[in-house]
Design an enzyme around this catalytic site. Sequence first.
Site, PDB file in Angstrom:
ATOM      1  N   LYS A 134       0.920  -1.019  -0.059  1.00  0.00           N
ATOM      2  CA  LYS A 134      -0.111  -0.053   0.139  1.00  0.00           C
ATOM      3  C   LYS A 134       0.790   1.101  -0.139  1.00  0.00           C
ATOM      4  O   LYS A 134       1.812   1.414   0.948  1.00  0.00           O
ATOM      5  CB  LYS A 134      -0.932   0.112   1.228  1.00  0.00           C
ATOM      6  CG  LYS A 134      -1.985   1.165   1.182  1.00  0.00           C
ATOM      7  CD  LYS A 134      -2.693   1.050   2.467  1.00  0.00           C
ATOM      8  CE  LYS A 134      -3.574   2.497   2.471  1.00  0.00           C
ATOM      9  NZ  LYS A 134      -4.548   2.291   3.438  1.00  0.00           N
ATOM     10  N   ARG A 169     -10.691   9.786   1.888  1.00  0.00           N
ATOM     11  CA  ARG A 169     -10.814  10.518   3.245  1.00  0.00           C
ATOM     12  C   ARG A 169     -11.900  11.632   3.307  1.00  0.00           C
ATOM     13  O   ARG A 169     -12.569  11.751   4.418  1.00  0.00           O
ATOM     14  CB  ARG A 169      -9.378  11.136   3.395  1.00  0.00           C
ATOM     15  CG  ARG A 169      -8.305  10.284   3.590  1.00  0.00           C
ATOM     16  CD  ARG A 169      -6.962  10.697   3.782  1.00  0.00           C
ATOM     17  NE  ARG A 169      -5.780   9.763   3.517  1.00  0.00           N
ATOM     18  CZ  ARG A 169      -4.524  10.049   3.196  1.00  0.00           C
ATOM     19  NH1 ARG A 169      -4.099  11.368   3.567  1.00  0.00           N
ATOM     20  NH2 ARG A 169      -3.662   9.193   2.994  1.00  0.00           N
ATOM     21  N   LYS A 213       1.220   9.893   5.957  1.00  0.00           N
ATOM     22  CA  LYS A 213       1.468   8.774   6.343  1.00  0.00           C
ATOM     23  C   LYS A 213       2.584   7.830   5.697  1.00  0.00           C
ATOM     24  O   LYS A 213       2.782   6.655   5.635  1.00  0.00           O
ATOM     25  CB  LYS A 213       0.147   7.874   5.641  1.00  0.00           C
ATOM     26  CG  LYS A 213      -1.229   8.413   6.213  1.00  0.00           C
ATOM     27  CD  LYS A 213      -2.364   7.463   5.942  1.00  0.00           C
ATOM     28  CE  LYS A 213      -3.673   8.178   6.690  1.00  0.00           C
ATOM     29  NZ  LYS A 213      -4.889   7.016   6.723  1.00  0.00           N
ATOM     30  N   GLU A 255       7.433  -6.703   1.054  1.00  0.00           N
ATOM     31  CA  GLU A 255       6.497  -6.733   1.986  1.00  0.00           C
ATOM     32  C   GLU A 255       5.232  -7.815   1.604  1.00  0.00           C
ATOM     33  O   GLU A 255       4.764  -8.330   2.695  1.00  0.00           O
ATOM     34  CB  GLU A 255       5.436  -5.246   1.668  1.00  0.00           C
ATOM     35  CG  GLU A 255       6.164  -4.141   2.340  1.00  0.00           C
ATOM     36  CD  GLU A 255       5.802  -4.149   3.673  1.00  0.00           C
ATOM     37  OE1 GLU A 255       5.142  -5.027   4.205  1.00  0.00           O
ATOM     38  OE2 GLU A 255       6.160  -3.177   4.411  1.00  0.00           O
ATOM     39  N   LYS A 273      -1.907  -1.628  -3.958  1.00  0.00           N
ATOM     40  CA  LYS A 273      -2.786  -0.362  -3.759  1.00  0.00           C
ATOM     41  C   LYS A 273      -2.109   1.010  -3.939  1.00  0.00           C
ATOM     42  O   LYS A 273      -1.101   0.975  -3.296  1.00  0.00           O
ATOM     43  CB  LYS A 273      -3.555  -0.448  -2.547  1.00  0.00           C
ATOM     44  CG  LYS A 273      -4.549   0.858  -2.258  1.00  0.00           C
ATOM     45  CD  LYS A 273      -5.325   0.611  -0.932  1.00  0.00           C
ATOM     46  CE  LYS A 273      -5.813   1.934  -0.732  1.00  0.00           C
ATOM     47  NZ  LYS A 273      -6.566   2.005   0.731  1.00  0.00           N
ATOM     48  N   SER A 318     -10.269   5.627  -4.782  1.00  0.00           N
ATOM     49  CA  SER A 318     -10.939   6.681  -4.997  1.00  0.00           C
ATOM     50  C   SER A 318     -10.507   7.722  -5.752  1.00  0.00           C
ATOM     51  O   SER A 318     -11.423   8.206  -6.699  1.00  0.00           O
ATOM     52  CB  SER A 318     -11.304   7.402  -3.521  1.00  0.00           C
ATOM     53  OG  SER A 318     -10.076   8.054  -2.813  1.00  0.00           O
ATOM     54  N   TYR A 361     -15.004   1.233  -7.061  1.00  0.00           N
ATOM     55  CA  TYR A 361     -16.165   1.995  -7.018  1.00  0.00           C
ATOM     56  C   TYR A 361     -17.008   2.022  -8.478  1.00  0.00           C
ATOM     57  O   TYR A 361     -18.158   2.619  -8.390  1.00  0.00           O
ATOM     58  CB  TYR A 361     -15.913   3.455  -6.591  1.00  0.00           C
ATOM     59  CG  TYR A 361     -15.195   3.507  -5.407  1.00  0.00           C
ATOM     60  CD1 TYR A 361     -15.800   3.246  -4.038  1.00  0.00           C
ATOM     61  CD2 TYR A 361     -13.656   3.677  -5.225  1.00  0.00           C
ATOM     62  CE1 TYR A 361     -14.903   3.554  -2.817  1.00  0.00           C
ATOM     63  CE2 TYR A 361     -13.110   3.762  -4.173  1.00  0.00           C
ATOM     64  CZ  TYR A 361     -13.558   3.512  -2.952  1.00  0.00           C
ATOM     65  OH  TYR A 361     -12.933   3.390  -1.798  1.00  0.00           O
TER      66      TYR A 361
HETATM   67  C1  PBG Z   1      -7.172   3.658   5.443  1.00  0.00           C
HETATM   68  C2  PBG Z   1      -7.690   3.620   4.063  1.00  0.00           C
HETATM   69  C3  PBG Z   1      -7.510   4.348   3.025  1.00  0.00           C
HETATM   70  C4  PBG Z   1      -7.909   3.878   1.954  1.00  0.00           C
HETATM   71  C5  PBG Z   1      -8.544   2.526   2.253  1.00  0.00           C
HETATM   72  N1  PBG Z   1      -8.273   2.296   3.732  1.00  0.00           N
HETATM   73  C6  PBG Z   1      -6.714   5.692   2.791  1.00  0.00           C
HETATM   74  C7  PBG Z   1      -5.595   5.903   3.556  1.00  0.00           C
HETATM   75  O1  PBG Z   1      -4.831   5.112   3.647  1.00  0.00           O
HETATM   76  O2  PBG Z   1      -5.260   7.188   4.090  1.00  0.00           O
HETATM   77  C8  PBG Z   1      -8.188   4.234   0.352  1.00  0.00           C
HETATM   78  C9  PBG Z   1      -9.115   3.858  -0.359  1.00  0.00           C
HETATM   79  C10 PBG Z   1      -9.312   4.628  -1.382  1.00  0.00           C
HETATM   80  O3  PBG Z   1      -8.916   5.757  -1.681  1.00  0.00           O
HETATM   81  O4  PBG Z   1     -10.338   4.551  -2.314  1.00  0.00           O
HETATM   82  N2  PBG Z   1      -6.791   2.649   6.074  1.00  0.00           N
END
Ligand code: PBG
Length: 331
Positions: free
Chosen positions: A204, A214, A226, A242, A257, A283, A322
Amino acid sequence: MTLDQKTLNLPIRLRRNRRSPAIRNMICETHLTPHDLVAPLFVIDGEKTKVPILSMPGVERLSIDLLIKEVKELSKMGVQSIALFPVIDPSLKTVDGKEAWNIDGLMGRAIREIKFAVPEICIIADVALDPFTTHGHDGLVNEKGEIANDETVECLIQMALMQARAGADFVAPSDMMDGRVGAIRDALDEEGFENTGILAYSAKYASALYNPFRDALKVKLEFGDKKTYQMDPANVREALFEAALDEEEGADILMVKPASLYLDVITKLRDQTKRPIAAYHVSGEYAMVMAAHNAGFLDAGKIFYETLLSIKRAGADLIFTYAIKHVIEHL
Ligand code: PBG
């Protein structure tokens, strides 16, 4: 020279295999089906309530009753898996995010009620503290302002156990703490949940593509970013490491991701592992296309279909997206 006059001596003509839909379908190398797709869904408290998400046109936060309707509709279209994300009341957020493992909280109730109403649906529950913390980070913050790894893992264990007890088929740690997959596996097994799966967000990345998500969760990072736990977008060997560690620790499915900007990571992971690979078409990937679609610049349905096809072609077995309702007519 007249048209149709043959001038080249070509024994090999690749266009012969593209002449008609029947031929094209016969030689098609990648097939996308509703079974490959996972619908991420946002759940809110209340009844008969739906709240749109400004940056994600067409996606809504739904109360549990409407969510159950939505899941039934998806199921009729052949979509058999959902990924659940709770949008909790800000008054329930704390520094330690302890609402995350309240079985009577929104997430626990949503899992139980969906499982009861549509038992055949596979429920994938998100394991990370960010929907529940006041600061918006995925873990606990220590006195130095760092995200504390091992203490956070203790919380994630509680959270995963709660979700398993509520009826989740998979728990999906999306937090990127070290060692959490093994710790969650041990805890699940100890409580008799040896059949509850772990879908690990293995690679990720610290991506700018998560902002609309968010917004959807009303999560605001109070400080920092992050990057001390999510991966540097520049790295691919690290992603493979990982994923290998998560596999060793017992992950049943490995995730990359975001998806479309990271197809090389998916392909390399495909060569490394025999485990199923999930990709999250996130997203921001959805929002960009919808913005262009609504401006009349391109056709969202066609772009999404091509995008998901490329993610599958790269080597993903399943895709969180989505865009399901936009692509279903193409499948
Ligand atoms: C947080 C989480 C995130 C997403 C899924 N779980 C956002 C982040 O890490 O800040 C993002 C998914 C998306 O953007 O569709 N645990």
